[in-house]
Motif scaffolding. Structure first.
Motif, PDB file in Angstrom:
ATOM      1  N   THR A 275       0.872  -1.179   0.000  1.00 25.09           N
ATOM      2  CA  THR A 275       0.000   0.000   0.000  1.00 25.09           C
ATOM      3  C   THR A 275       0.907   1.226   0.000  1.00 25.09           C
ATOM      4  OG1 THR A 275      -0.136  -0.110   2.412  1.00 25.09           O
ATOM      5  CG2 THR A 275      -1.911  -1.142   1.156  1.00 25.09           C
ATOM      6  N   PRO A 276       1.453   1.575  -1.168  1.00 22.55           N
ATOM      7  CA  PRO A 276       2.550   2.556  -1.208  1.00 22.55           C
ATOM      8  C   PRO A 276       2.153   4.008  -1.124  1.00 22.55           C
ATOM      9  CG  PRO A 276       2.084   1.719  -3.411  1.00 22.55           C
ATOM     10  CD  PRO A 276       1.194   0.948  -2.464  1.00 22.55           C
ATOM     11  N   LEU A 277       0.859   4.356  -1.091  1.00 19.55           N
ATOM     12  CA  LEU A 277       0.525   5.773  -1.067  1.00 19.55           C
ATOM     13  C   LEU A 277       1.110   6.455   0.165  1.00 19.55           C
ATOM     14  CD1 LEU A 277      -0.951   8.152  -2.358  1.00 19.55           C
ATOM     15  CD2 LEU A 277      -2.962   7.531  -1.024  1.00 19.55           C
ATOM     16  N   ARG A 278       0.701   6.018   1.346  1.00 16.64           N
ATOM     17  CA  ARG A 278       1.231   6.525   2.615  1.00 16.64           C
ATOM     18  C   ARG A 278       1.458   8.049   2.509  1.00 16.64           C
ATOM     19  NH1 ARG A 278       4.579   2.143   1.821  1.00 16.64           N
ATOM     20  NH2 ARG A 278       6.409   3.450   1.615  1.00 16.64           N
ATOM     21  N   TRP A 279       0.384   8.761   2.233  1.00 18.96           N
ATOM     22  CA  TRP A 279       0.523  10.158   1.835  1.00 18.96           C
ATOM     23  C   TRP A 279       1.110  11.030   2.919  1.00 18.96           C
ATOM     24  CZ3 TRP A 279      -2.049  14.178   4.160  1.00 18.96           C
ATOM     25  CH2 TRP A 279      -3.142  13.867   4.962  1.00 18.96           C
TER      26      TRP A 279
ATOM     27  N   LEU B 256     -10.171  12.903   1.339  1.00 16.42           N
ATOM     28  CA  LEU B 256      -9.954  12.228   0.060  1.00 16.42           C
ATOM     29  C   LEU B 256      -8.720  11.337   0.103  1.00 16.42           C
ATOM     30  CD1 LEU B 256     -10.735  15.052  -2.519  1.00 16.42           C
ATOM     31  CD2 LEU B 256     -11.868  12.839  -2.397  1.00 16.42           C
ATOM     32  N   LEU B 257      -7.627  11.847   0.637  1.00 19.92           N
ATOM     33  CA  LEU B 257      -6.393  11.074   0.674  1.00 19.92           C
ATOM     34  C   LEU B 257      -6.498   9.897   1.636  1.00 19.92           C
ATOM     35  CD1 LEU B 257      -3.784  13.971   0.492  1.00 19.92           C
ATOM     36  CD2 LEU B 257      -4.522  12.433  -1.337  1.00 19.92           C
ATOM     37  N   ASP B 258      -7.184  10.091   2.767  1.00 21.93           N
ATOM     38  CA  ASP B 258      -7.413   8.959   3.670  1.00 21.93           C
ATOM     39  C   ASP B 258      -8.260   7.890   2.986  1.00 21.93           C
ATOM     40  OD1 ASP B 258      -5.926   9.884   5.768  1.00 21.93           O
ATOM     41  OD2 ASP B 258      -7.605  10.779   6.850  1.00 21.93           O
ATOM     42  N   ALA B 259      -9.268   8.323   2.226  1.00 22.54           N
ATOM     43  CA  ALA B 259     -10.116   7.368   1.505  1.00 22.54           C
ATOM     44  C   ALA B 259      -9.301   6.616   0.458  1.00 22.54           C
ATOM     45  CB  ALA B 259     -11.289   8.093   0.850  1.00 22.54           C
ATOM     46  N   ALA B 260      -8.406   7.319  -0.233  1.00 25.91           N
ATOM     47  CA  ALA B 260      -7.562   6.676  -1.229  1.00 25.91           C
ATOM     48  C   ALA B 260      -6.647   5.643  -0.587  1.00 25.91           C
ATOM     49  CB  ALA B 260      -6.741   7.734  -1.967  1.00 25.91           C
ATOM     50  N   GLU B 261      -6.070   5.989   0.548  1.00 19.79           N
ATOM     51  CA  GLU B 261      -5.174   5.056   1.235  1.00 19.79           C
ATOM     52  C   GLU B 261      -5.933   3.822   1.719  1.00 19.79           C
ATOM     53  OE1 GLU B 261      -2.463   5.677   5.101  1.00 19.79           O
ATOM     54  OE2 GLU B 261      -1.912   6.931   3.374  1.00 19.79           O
ATOM     55  N   HIS B 262      -7.150   4.030   2.215  1.00 17.46           N
ATOM     56  CA  HIS B 262      -7.958   2.900   2.667  1.00 17.46           C
ATOM     57  C   HIS B 262      -8.352   2.017   1.479  1.00 17.46           C
ATOM     58  CE1 HIS B 262     -10.891   0.635   5.013  1.00 17.46           C
ATOM     59  NE2 HIS B 262     -11.756   0.835   4.044  1.00 17.46           N
ATOM     60  N   ALA B 263      -8.763   2.632   0.372  1.00 14.60           N
ATOM     61  CA  ALA B 263      -9.158   1.850  -0.795  1.00 14.60           C
ATOM     62  C   ALA B 263      -7.980   1.052  -1.340  1.00 14.60           C
ATOM     63  CB  ALA B 263      -9.707   2.787  -1.872  1.00 14.60           C
ATOM     64  N   GLU B 264      -6.793   1.651  -1.322  1.00 13.01           N
ATOM     65  CA  GLU B 264      -5.600   0.946  -1.786  1.00 13.01           C
ATOM     66  C   GLU B 264      -5.284  -0.245  -0.884  1.00 13.01           C
ATOM     67  OE1 GLU B 264      -1.284   2.342  -3.457  1.00 13.01           O
ATOM     68  OE2 GLU B 264      -1.875   3.060  -1.485  1.00 13.01           O
ATOM     69  N   THR B 265      -5.451  -0.054   0.416  1.00 11.84           N
ATOM     70  CA  THR B 265      -5.217  -1.162   1.352  1.00 11.84           C
ATOM     71  C   THR B 265      -6.172  -2.318   1.072  1.00 11.84           C
ATOM     72  OG1 THR B 265      -4.467   0.384   3.056  1.00 11.84           O
ATOM     73  CG2 THR B 265      -5.152  -1.794   3.788  1.00 11.84           C
ATOM     74  N   GLN B 266      -7.447  -2.008   0.864  1.00 11.73           N
ATOM     75  CA  GLN B 266      -8.422  -3.047   0.561  1.00 11.73           C
ATOM     76  C   GLN B 266      -8.082  -3.767  -0.739  1.00 11.73           C
ATOM     77  OE1 GLN B 266      -9.737  -3.296   3.540  1.00 11.73           O
ATOM     78  NE2 GLN B 266     -11.875  -3.247   2.913  1.00 11.73           N
TER      79      GLN B 266
ATOM     80  N   SER C 170     -12.022  -5.683  -5.585  1.00 13.24           N
ATOM     81  CA  SER C 170     -10.773  -6.372  -5.825  1.00 13.24           C
ATOM     82  C   SER C 170     -10.740  -6.862  -7.257  1.00 13.24           C
ATOM     83  CB  SER C 170     -10.663  -7.560  -4.864  1.00 13.24           C
ATOM     84  OG  SER C 170     -11.543  -8.579  -5.282  1.00 13.24           O
ATOM     85  N   PRO C 171      -9.601  -7.441  -7.716  1.00 13.81           N
ATOM     86  CA  PRO C 171      -9.549  -7.987  -9.056  1.00 13.81           C
ATOM     87  C   PRO C 171     -10.545  -9.107  -9.286  1.00 13.81           C
ATOM     88  CG  PRO C 171      -7.346  -7.631  -8.207  1.00 13.81           C
ATOM     89  CD  PRO C 171      -8.296  -7.379  -7.078  1.00 13.81           C
TER      90      PRO C 171
END
Length: 448
Positions: free
Chosen positions: A110-114, A172-182, A217-218
């Motif tokens: 989960t590389p965003l880690r903004w 928005l950035l917290d949501a992006a990080e959470h979505a990336e983790t999922q 997910s995929p």
């Protein structure tokens, strides 16, 4: 010259360069500024199977000929969601630096880690200007958002810099990080359990929208954050925080206040030690008293949300602590802020403005003594920088009087919350409440 979007394609796919141009074009009038290179410049990971656009995960696919592409419709939906986001540039959330706060564990997938990215760049010599000149490998954008255009730098005591972003962008950035983790968790599960890989030519999508934090997910949808239903009520934070798996458990809930963003922290009462509920980072920051020192608070305009527009939600949240609920009060810093912002509102000086009159100066409240010795605890409400006299004292309110005023106001403002509180229901509470913890480093992290 940027690539042009070619509508009418049978598969609905466009190249990454065309997606960059489309993203910028569609979000040109957005309140949240976006950056070019959302698909092709770091920290995007198009070749990892997805990119982040605001709070949404958009899948990428390798089309015929080995060229990476993205569904045009998904780019348009992500842009429409971002365009719908309102932003108040004055409603700021501090993003660093915070002394004495342990760094969050880094997940390689989960590389965003903004927060770490922004803090790391701003701490470099030359800051973002130097990074903009070097540019290669730098986080030019975060989830397609040009965060540099929104960053606010403030200096405290003439020496120490602090960094702030608008609350809407933090969400928005917290949501992006959470979505990336999922997404990453689902991908790991798929790799571990799938016997046959999914054909790469099929578009795969994830649609976590701001306000509805779901992820795909995929191979299919993962569970969205579930509503919090008092599962941790009455538990002590000191005990619960040491249990293994607590952080992962918290991440499974939606924020107990806004009920839309995924929870990231476990909020608790520092006076009584009880867990309140899981919160998202934005709500947890909103709750924190502003510019808090050991016995001094600057009362900012955002208290309108805590004590006016979103009052019922916040009162319910604070009274999740059995100690505060039993005594029908708030922790001392919150009670002090309420006294200054609400009970003493009519005392604040005003001056003429183009549209009526405007409150003057900066409202501040301080106190002497402790809530554990209410007879000697005194709240002092003042205005700094007022033309009629700096540090003008508006009122001195004894703690007991402030608590009684709050009880009356609570019964009028949130009758259901007041009915569930007090009077002095002490069953199961500690015999000696915890004292207020002094904020020795001035970061405002201890007293809330």
């Amino acid at each position: 010259m940027s690539e042009r979007v070619m509508p009418g394609r049978a598969d609905g796919l466009i190249t990454l360069g065309a997606a960059d141009a489309l993203w910028v074009d569609l979000t040109a009038d957005s309140a949240v500024p976006t950056a070019s290179g959302a698909f092709t410049r770091p920290p995007s990971h198009a070749r990892a199977g997805y990119v982040l656009l605001g709070g949404r995960v958009v899948a990428t696919v390798k089309a015929s000929g080995g060229q990476w592409s993205v569904p045009e419709g998904e780019v348009r939906r992500a842009a429409a969601e971002l365009n719908a986001v309102g932003m108040d540039r004055r409603d700021l959330v501090r993003i660093g630096p915070f002394g004495g706060v342990p760094r969050q564990a880094c997940d390689e997938e989960t590389p965003l880690r903004w927060r770490q990215r922004v803090t790391g760049e701003l701490r470099e010599p030359g800051g973002p200007e130097r990074a903009a000149r070097r540019d290669v490998g730098r986080p030019y954008h975060l989830a397609g958002i040009d965060w540099r255009r929104l960053l606010v730098e403030q200096t405290r005591d003439g020496t120490r810099r602090t960094w702030w972003l608008p609350r809407a962008v933090v969400r928005l950035l917290d949501a992006a990080e959470h979505a990336e983790t999922q997404w990453a968790r689902a991908a790991r599960t798929r790799r571990a359990g799938a016997a046959v890989a999914e054909p790469p030519s099929l578009p795969r999508q994830a649609r976590p929208a701001v306000g509805r934090r779901t992820a795909t997910s995929p191979e299919g949808p993962t569970a969205p954050p579930r509503p919090y239903s008092k599962e941790l009520e009455g538990q002590l934070y000191a005990v619960l925080s040491r249990q293994p798996g607590t952080s992962r458990r918290v991440a499974g809930w939606a924020c107990a206040v806004c009920r839309s963003a995924p929870a990231t922290v476990l909020d608790h009462c520092h006076e009584h030690g009880y867990v309140r509920a899981p919160l998202c980072q934005s709500c947890n920051t909103l709750e924190r008293p502003d510019h808090l020192y050991s016995n001094d608070i600057r009362v900012a305009n955002r208290y309108n949300r805590l004590f006016h527009t979103d009052t019922d939600d916040w009162l319910r949240h604070w009274h999740r602590c059995p100690g505060c609920r039993a005594r029908t009060t708030l922790p001392l810093p919150h009670l002090a802020a309420w006294t200054a912002h609400t009970a003493c509102r009519s005392l604040r000086p005003t001056h003429r403005a183009p549209r009526g009159r405007k409150p003057c100066g900066v409202l501040r409240v301080s106190w002497t003594g402790s809530q554990n010795a209410p007879r000697s605890c005194l709240l002092t409400v003042a205005v700094d920088g007022c033309p009629s006299g700096e540090h003008r004292v508006l009122a001195r309110v004894p703690y007991r009087e402030a608590a009684e005023r709050f009880r009356v106001w609570l019964a009028e403002t949130a009758p259901a919350v007041a009915a569930a509180a007090g009077p002095d229901r002490l069953d199961g509470l500690p015999a000696e409440p915890r004292p207020v913890i002094a904020d020795t480093d001035g970061d405002g992290l201890a007293l809330f």
